[in-house]
Design a protein around this motif. Structure first.
Motif, PDB file in Angstrom:
ATOM      1  N   LEU A   1       0.839  -1.197   0.000  1.00  0.00           N
ATOM      2  CA  LEU A   1       0.000   0.000   0.000  1.00  0.00           C
ATOM      3  C   LEU A   1       0.878   1.253   0.000  1.00  0.00           C
ATOM      4  CD1 LEU A   1      -2.588  -1.208   2.680  1.00  0.00           C
ATOM      5  CD2 LEU A   1      -3.009  -1.008   0.217  1.00  0.00           C
ATOM      6  N   ALA A   2       1.969   1.196   0.746  1.00  0.00           N
ATOM      7  CA  ALA A   2       2.872   2.347   0.808  1.00  0.00           C
ATOM      8  C   ALA A   2       3.604   2.521  -0.519  1.00  0.00           C
ATOM      9  CB  ALA A   2       3.862   2.175   1.953  1.00  0.00           C
ATOM     10  N   LYS A   3       3.914   1.404  -1.179  1.00  0.00           N
ATOM     11  CA  LYS A   3       4.591   1.510  -2.485  1.00  0.00           C
ATOM     12  C   LYS A   3       3.692   2.225  -3.505  1.00  0.00           C
ATOM     13  CE  LYS A   3       7.967  -2.239  -2.700  1.00  0.00           C
ATOM     14  NZ  LYS A   3       9.096  -1.306  -2.451  1.00  0.00           N
ATOM     15  N   VAL A   4       2.408   1.862  -3.493  1.00  0.00           N
ATOM     16  CA  VAL A   4       1.474   2.510  -4.423  1.00  0.00           C
ATOM     17  C   VAL A   4       1.429   4.017  -4.162  1.00  0.00           C
ATOM     18  CG1 VAL A   4      -0.967   2.748  -5.030  1.00  0.00           C
ATOM     19  CG2 VAL A   4       0.043   0.462  -4.785  1.00  0.00           C
ATOM     20  N   ALA A   5       1.300   4.393  -2.896  1.00  0.00           N
ATOM     21  CA  ALA A   5       1.185   5.814  -2.564  1.00  0.00           C
ATOM     22  C   ALA A   5       2.477   6.559  -2.890  1.00  0.00           C
ATOM     23  CB  ALA A   5       0.808   5.982  -1.096  1.00  0.00           C
TER      24      ALA A   5
ATOM     25  N   GLN B   1      -3.317   7.998   6.428  1.00  0.00           N
ATOM     26  CA  GLN B   1      -3.719   9.267   5.820  1.00  0.00           C
ATOM     27  C   GLN B   1      -3.103   9.484   4.438  1.00  0.00           C
ATOM     28  OE1 GLN B   1      -2.819  12.653   8.281  1.00  0.00           O
ATOM     29  NE2 GLN B   1      -3.646  14.114   6.824  1.00  0.00           N
ATOM     30  N   TYR B   2      -1.809   9.217   4.314  1.00  0.00           N
ATOM     31  CA  TYR B   2      -1.144   9.522   3.039  1.00  0.00           C
ATOM     32  C   TYR B   2      -1.383   8.459   1.972  1.00  0.00           C
ATOM     33  CZ  TYR B   2       1.334  13.184   5.658  1.00  0.00           C
ATOM     34  OH  TYR B   2       1.655  14.273   6.418  1.00  0.00           O
ATOM     35  N   MET B   3      -2.115   7.398   2.350  1.00  0.00           N
ATOM     36  CA  MET B   3      -2.520   6.423   1.327  1.00  0.00           C
ATOM     37  C   MET B   3      -3.827   6.837   0.657  1.00  0.00           C
ATOM     38  SD  MET B   3      -1.757   2.859   3.284  1.00  0.00           S
ATOM     39  CE  MET B   3      -0.134   2.529   4.007  1.00  0.00           C
ATOM     40  N   PHE B   4      -4.512   7.807   1.266  1.00  0.00           N
ATOM     41  CA  PHE B   4      -5.804   8.254   0.741  1.00  0.00           C
ATOM     42  C   PHE B   4      -5.652   9.474  -0.156  1.00  0.00           C
ATOM     43  CE2 PHE B   4      -7.834   5.895   4.232  1.00  0.00           C
ATOM     44  CZ  PHE B   4      -8.974   5.428   3.598  1.00  0.00           C
ATOM     45  N   CYS B   5      -6.563   9.603  -1.124  1.00  0.00           N
ATOM     46  CA  CYS B   5      -6.715  10.878  -1.806  1.00  0.00           C
ATOM     47  C   CYS B   5      -7.609  11.754  -0.944  1.00  0.00           C
ATOM     48  CB  CYS B   5      -7.318  10.700  -3.191  1.00  0.00           C
ATOM     49  SG  CYS B   5      -9.118  10.539  -3.227  1.00  0.00           S
TER      50      CYS B   5
ATOM     51  N   ASN C   1      -1.398   5.257 -13.409  1.00  0.00           N
ATOM     52  CA  ASN C   1      -1.587   6.557 -12.755  1.00  0.00           C
ATOM     53  C   ASN C   1      -0.349   7.441 -12.886  1.00  0.00           C
ATOM     54  OD1 ASN C   1      -4.241   5.996 -12.155  1.00  0.00           O
ATOM     55  ND2 ASN C   1      -3.729   5.039 -10.205  1.00  0.00           N
ATOM     56  N   THR C   2      -0.026   7.697 -14.144  1.00  0.00           N
ATOM     57  CA  THR C   2       1.199   8.426 -14.477  1.00  0.00           C
ATOM     58  C   THR C   2       1.164   9.889 -14.053  1.00  0.00           C
ATOM     59  OG1 THR C   2       0.200   8.656 -16.672  1.00  0.00           O
ATOM     60  CG2 THR C   2       1.887   6.962 -16.404  1.00  0.00           C
ATOM     61  N   ASP C   3      -0.032  10.438 -13.827  1.00  0.00           N
ATOM     62  CA  ASP C   3      -0.106  11.847 -13.396  1.00  0.00           C
ATOM     63  C   ASP C   3      -0.180  11.965 -11.872  1.00  0.00           C
ATOM     64  OD1 ASP C   3      -2.671  10.988 -12.874  1.00  0.00           O
ATOM     65  OD2 ASP C   3      -3.681  12.641 -13.905  1.00  0.00           O
ATOM     66  N   GLY C   4      -0.037  10.822 -11.182  1.00  0.00           N
ATOM     67  CA  GLY C   4      -0.138  10.833  -9.732  1.00  0.00           C
ATOM     68  C   GLY C   4      -1.500  10.384  -9.227  1.00  0.00           C
ATOM     69  N   GLY C   5      -2.434  10.160 -10.157  1.00  0.00           N
ATOM     70  CA  GLY C   5      -3.749   9.616  -9.795  1.00  0.00           C
ATOM     71  C   GLY C   5      -4.517  10.512  -8.838  1.00  0.00           C
ATOM     72  N   CYS C   6      -5.546   9.928  -8.252  1.00  0.00           N
ATOM     73  CA  CYS C   6      -6.330  10.674  -7.257  1.00  0.00           C
ATOM     74  C   CYS C   6      -5.470  11.006  -6.039  1.00  0.00           C
ATOM     75  CB  CYS C   6      -7.536   9.849  -6.791  1.00  0.00           C
ATOM     76  SG  CYS C   6      -8.796   9.574  -8.039  1.00  0.00           S
ATOM     77  N   ILE C   7      -4.539  10.112  -5.697  1.00  0.00           N
ATOM     78  CA  ILE C   7      -3.755  10.324  -4.474  1.00  0.00           C
ATOM     79  C   ILE C   7      -2.973  11.637  -4.564  1.00  0.00           C
ATOM     80  CG2 ILE C   7      -1.850   9.413  -3.074  1.00  0.00           C
ATOM     81  CD1 ILE C   7      -2.874   6.585  -3.702  1.00  0.00           C
TER      82      ILE C   7
ATOM     83  N   VAL D   1       5.070  16.904  -3.704  1.00  0.00           N
ATOM     84  CA  VAL D   1       6.265  16.614  -2.908  1.00  0.00           C
ATOM     85  C   VAL D   1       6.355  15.098  -2.722  1.00  0.00           C
ATOM     86  CG1 VAL D   1       7.408  16.955  -0.691  1.00  0.00           C
ATOM     87  CG2 VAL D   1       6.031  18.800  -1.701  1.00  0.00           C
ATOM     88  N   PRO D   2       7.441  14.489  -3.178  1.00  0.00           N
ATOM     89  CA  PRO D   2       7.573  13.040  -3.004  1.00  0.00           C
ATOM     90  C   PRO D   2       7.575  12.677  -1.516  1.00  0.00           C
ATOM     91  CG  PRO D   2       9.265  13.886  -4.502  1.00  0.00           C
ATOM     92  CD  PRO D   2       8.594  15.073  -3.880  1.00  0.00           C
ATOM     93  N   LEU D   3       6.982  11.534  -1.186  1.00  0.00           N
ATOM     94  CA  LEU D   3       6.982  11.035   0.190  1.00  0.00           C
ATOM     95  C   LEU D   3       7.585   9.639   0.187  1.00  0.00           C
ATOM     96  CD1 LEU D   3       3.396  12.018   1.463  1.00  0.00           C
ATOM     97  CD2 LEU D   3       5.568  13.089   2.090  1.00  0.00           C
ATOM     98  N   THR D   4       8.310   9.305   1.248  1.00  0.00           N
ATOM     99  CA  THR D   4       8.891   7.963   1.330  1.00  0.00           C
ATOM    100  C   THR D   4       7.842   6.977   1.849  1.00  0.00           C
ATOM    101  OG1 THR D   4       9.585   8.214   3.626  1.00  0.00           O
ATOM    102  CG2 THR D   4      11.137   8.966   1.925  1.00  0.00           C
ATOM    103  N   GLU D   5       8.108   5.696   1.617  1.00  0.00           N
ATOM    104  CA  GLU D   5       7.191   4.667   2.115  1.00  0.00           C
ATOM    105  C   GLU D   5       7.080   4.746   3.643  1.00  0.00           C
ATOM    106  OE1 GLU D   5       8.020   0.766   0.405  1.00  0.00           O
ATOM    107  OE2 GLU D   5       8.655   1.759  -1.447  1.00  0.00           O
ATOM    108  N   GLU D   6       8.185   5.082   4.298  1.00  0.00           N
ATOM    109  CA  GLU D   6       8.165   5.198   5.766  1.00  0.00           C
ATOM    110  C   GLU D   6       7.242   6.337   6.199  1.00  0.00           C
ATOM    111  OE1 GLU D   6      11.021   4.954   3.898  1.00  0.00           O
ATOM    112  OE2 GLU D   6      11.102   2.807   4.335  1.00  0.00           O
ATOM    113  N   GLU D   7       7.351   7.477   5.519  1.00  0.00           N
ATOM    114  CA  GLU D   7       6.484   8.616   5.869  1.00  0.00           C
ATOM    115  C   GLU D   7       5.014   8.255   5.671  1.00  0.00           C
ATOM    116  OE1 GLU D   7       9.034  12.626   4.825  1.00  0.00           O
ATOM    117  OE2 GLU D   7       8.526  11.307   3.150  1.00  0.00           O
ATOM    118  N   ILE D   8       4.747   7.500   4.628  1.00  0.00           N
ATOM    119  CA  ILE D   8       3.362   7.121   4.318  1.00  0.00           C
ATOM    120  C   ILE D   8       2.840   6.149   5.378  1.00  0.00           C
ATOM    121  CG2 ILE D   8       1.950   5.828   2.660  1.00  0.00           C
ATOM    122  CD1 ILE D   8       3.999   7.118   0.516  1.00  0.00           C
ATOM    123  N   LEU D   9       3.653   5.160   5.726  1.00  0.00           N
ATOM    124  CA  LEU D   9       3.219   4.152   6.714  1.00  0.00           C
ATOM    125  C   LEU D   9       3.050   4.755   8.101  1.00  0.00           C
ATOM    126  CD1 LEU D   9       5.408   1.122   5.590  1.00  0.00           C
ATOM    127  CD2 LEU D   9       2.912   1.168   5.663  1.00  0.00           C
TER     128      LEU D   9
END
Lengths: 140, 380
Positions: free
Chosen positions: B155-159, B195-199, B319-325, B176-184
């Motif tokens: 899930l964090a990889k997708v985000a 929170q950061y996995m959601f749009c 989701n090449t444009d960053g998708g909904c997220i 702003v790019p986020l790391t998997e750790e920040e997302i988890l």
């Protein structure tokens, strides 16, 4: 003694041996729906009768509501994260419910669960509003 | 009569204090007209919609009172997809030659709150806190990852991919790019989703100019053809948002049905897709929807994510444009944002996020309450 009322009159009944959820069953095709409804979403007929759902089942999926929902949520003023899940009731439906536990580490898909009626909030006049929930089956 | 997309316009997604949703729609419409070298007076019909920012047909006050038929579309997350298929039908039938679709929206902060009565549900369902799209996505992801043996860390990889792609997209909200750790480690909103996995509900506008394919080169050197636009609702037994109960028997989701029909109508196979935009309301949705749309097998997502296959340079860019997220979800505009991105990619005009090797087939998919999906296939 605290006065109580169900959050909805057509949602569950409390019998001598415990609560049951009220559902509809299609006389034509046997499909069960929850809550009750007047038409069958499977065969499209309008020939439904009331039935009670089994009280026990297994956890099909779950989550924990981590933030206070906006209106129309009308829970207690002090928000505590609550578990939400789908419980598979054999021969009936998979029902969505509040769970009595909110620790995801203690919830597993497949866990045996049983129906309980729980206080949800208080009305302004102190009446306790009751709703249904599922709780892990206490091993004997 | 085949259909081509000859003009595209977008108002940046995000939050725009003091700019109405309608203004963002009008901005996108003017940009799409400019892109096609057209004036509003050339447009013969329009379909458009927003969920919460006013009626689309009122945009004629700003764009011009030319008397054209302008039909408002209101179909939840499939609003843009529904406008697109309506325009497709209008041209394909031979009734019109040139038209526009417009989607825009502007939502307040925080998760959507839905009215139970509006979708035929009892009041207690909302009152007791069960009517949240976020819960559904949490439970769908939980069940899907469990059933198909996919690690929660995916899930964090997708985000993280979404934020990376967003950083390459000038009209994205989250850049702003986020790391998997920040997302988890962000707030757990609906286990296992943070929170950061959601749009987030947001703002934005998109417009497209469509025309008869045989006239497309009058307006552009790089026409993109709309090969299919399909909408489906849920069937008995599917697992959908806002469901107090599910049947014991499982049916395919409306996403499966819509994607299958879209590929059949277009005469292309999912394996032919060079670039895909799928509904990523949150990270789990992207994982589920990749399989539901036929782009991979159930359970294959972990390998694809671990090898970077769904990245911009991978074998199946998603989701090449960053998708909904990364873009947020202004409901009325969301599906058309996906089509906008696919047109850019097929034109070879996506700049820093361009999929390499001249993509020729692009796919887009939205899913929303109370169980509706719209898909579209584009080719060069």
């Amino acid at each position: 003694m605290t006065r109580t009322r169900p959050v909805d009159d057509g949602l569950f009944v409390e019998g001598d041996d415990g609560p049951s959820l009220l559902a509809s069953s299609c006389r034509a095709c046997g499909t069960t729906t929850f809550p009750r409804q007047q038409s069958c979403p499977k065969c499209t007929r309008m020939d439904m009768e009331d039935r009670l759902l089994p009280r026990r089942g297994t956890l099909w999926s779950f989550t924990v509501q981590g933030f206070r929902p906006k209106s129309p949520y009308a829970g207690p003023k002090d928000f505590t994260p609550y578990g939400v899940g789908y419980v598979e009731l054999p021969g009936a439906v998979i029902v969505e419910a509040i769970l009595t536990g909110n620790d995801p580490q203690r919830l597993r898909i497949g866990d045996p669960m049983e129906l309980v009626v729980v206080p949800f909030r208080e009305d302004d006049d102190g009446t306790q509003v009751l709703t249904y929930a599922f709780s892990p089956v206490q091993s004997a | 009569m085949d259909v081509a997309i000859v003009g595209i316009g977008i108002h940046p997604f995000g939050r725009h204090e003091g700019v109405s949703g309608r203004a963002q729609g009008a901005y996108a419409a003017r940009a799409a007209l400019k892109d096609a070298g057209l004036e509003w007076a050339d447009i013969q019909f329009a379909f458009g919609g927003s969920h919460a920012a006013g009626t689309a047909d009122s945009l004629v006050s700003e764009l011009g009172l030319t008397g054209i038929p302008f039909i408002n579309v209101s179909n939840g997350c499939a609003t843009g997809g529904s406008a697109l298929l309506s325009a497709d039908n209008a041209i394909r039938s031979g009734a019109y030659e040139l038209g526009m679709v417009i989607g825009f929206d502007k939502h307040p902060r925080g998760a959507f709150n839905a009215d139970p009565a509006a979708v035929g549900l009892p009041a207690w369902y909302g009152e007791t806190g069960l009517m949240l799209t976020t819960q559904f996505f949490g439970m769908k992801a939980q069940r899907y990852l469990h059933t198909h043996g996919i690690s929660t860390s995916m899930l964090a990889k997708v985000a993280a991919k979404a934020y990376h792609n967003g950083s390459l997209n000038p009209h994205a909200w989250r850049r702003v790019p986020l790391t998997e750790e920040e997302i988890l480690s962000s707030a757990m909103l609906s286990h296992p989703l943070t929170q950061y996995m959601f749009c987030s509900p947001g703002e934005g506008g998109v417009a497209l100019v469509l025309c008869r394919a045989d006239r497309a080169r009058r307006y552009t050197d790089t026409p993109v053809y709309l090969r299919s636009a399909v909408l489906r609702t849920r069937r008995f037994g599917s697992f959908e948002v806002f469901s107090p109960w599910l049947a014991l028997e499982r049916a395919d989701s409306p996403s499966v049905d819509a994607a299958r029909a879209a590929f059949e109508l277009a005469g292309v196979a999912p394996g032919d897709v060079d670039v895909a935009q799928v509904q990523d309301t949150e990270a789990g949705a992207e994982i589920c929807h990749m399989a539901e749309c036929g782009l991979c097998e159930d359970g294959e997502q972990e390998k694809l994510l671990r090898t970077g296959a769904t990245g911009i340079g991978g074998s199946l860019p998603v989701n090449t444009d960053g998708g909904c997220i990364a873009n947020g979800e202004p409901i009325g505009a969301s599906a058309l944002r996906q089509v906008y991105e696919n047109v850019l990619q097929l034109r070879g005009a996506a700049a820093g996020r361009q999929v390499p090797a001249d993509p020729t087939v692009a796919f887009s998919h939205v899913y929303g309450a109370p169980g509706v999906s719209a898909c579209a296939v584009l080719t060069r």
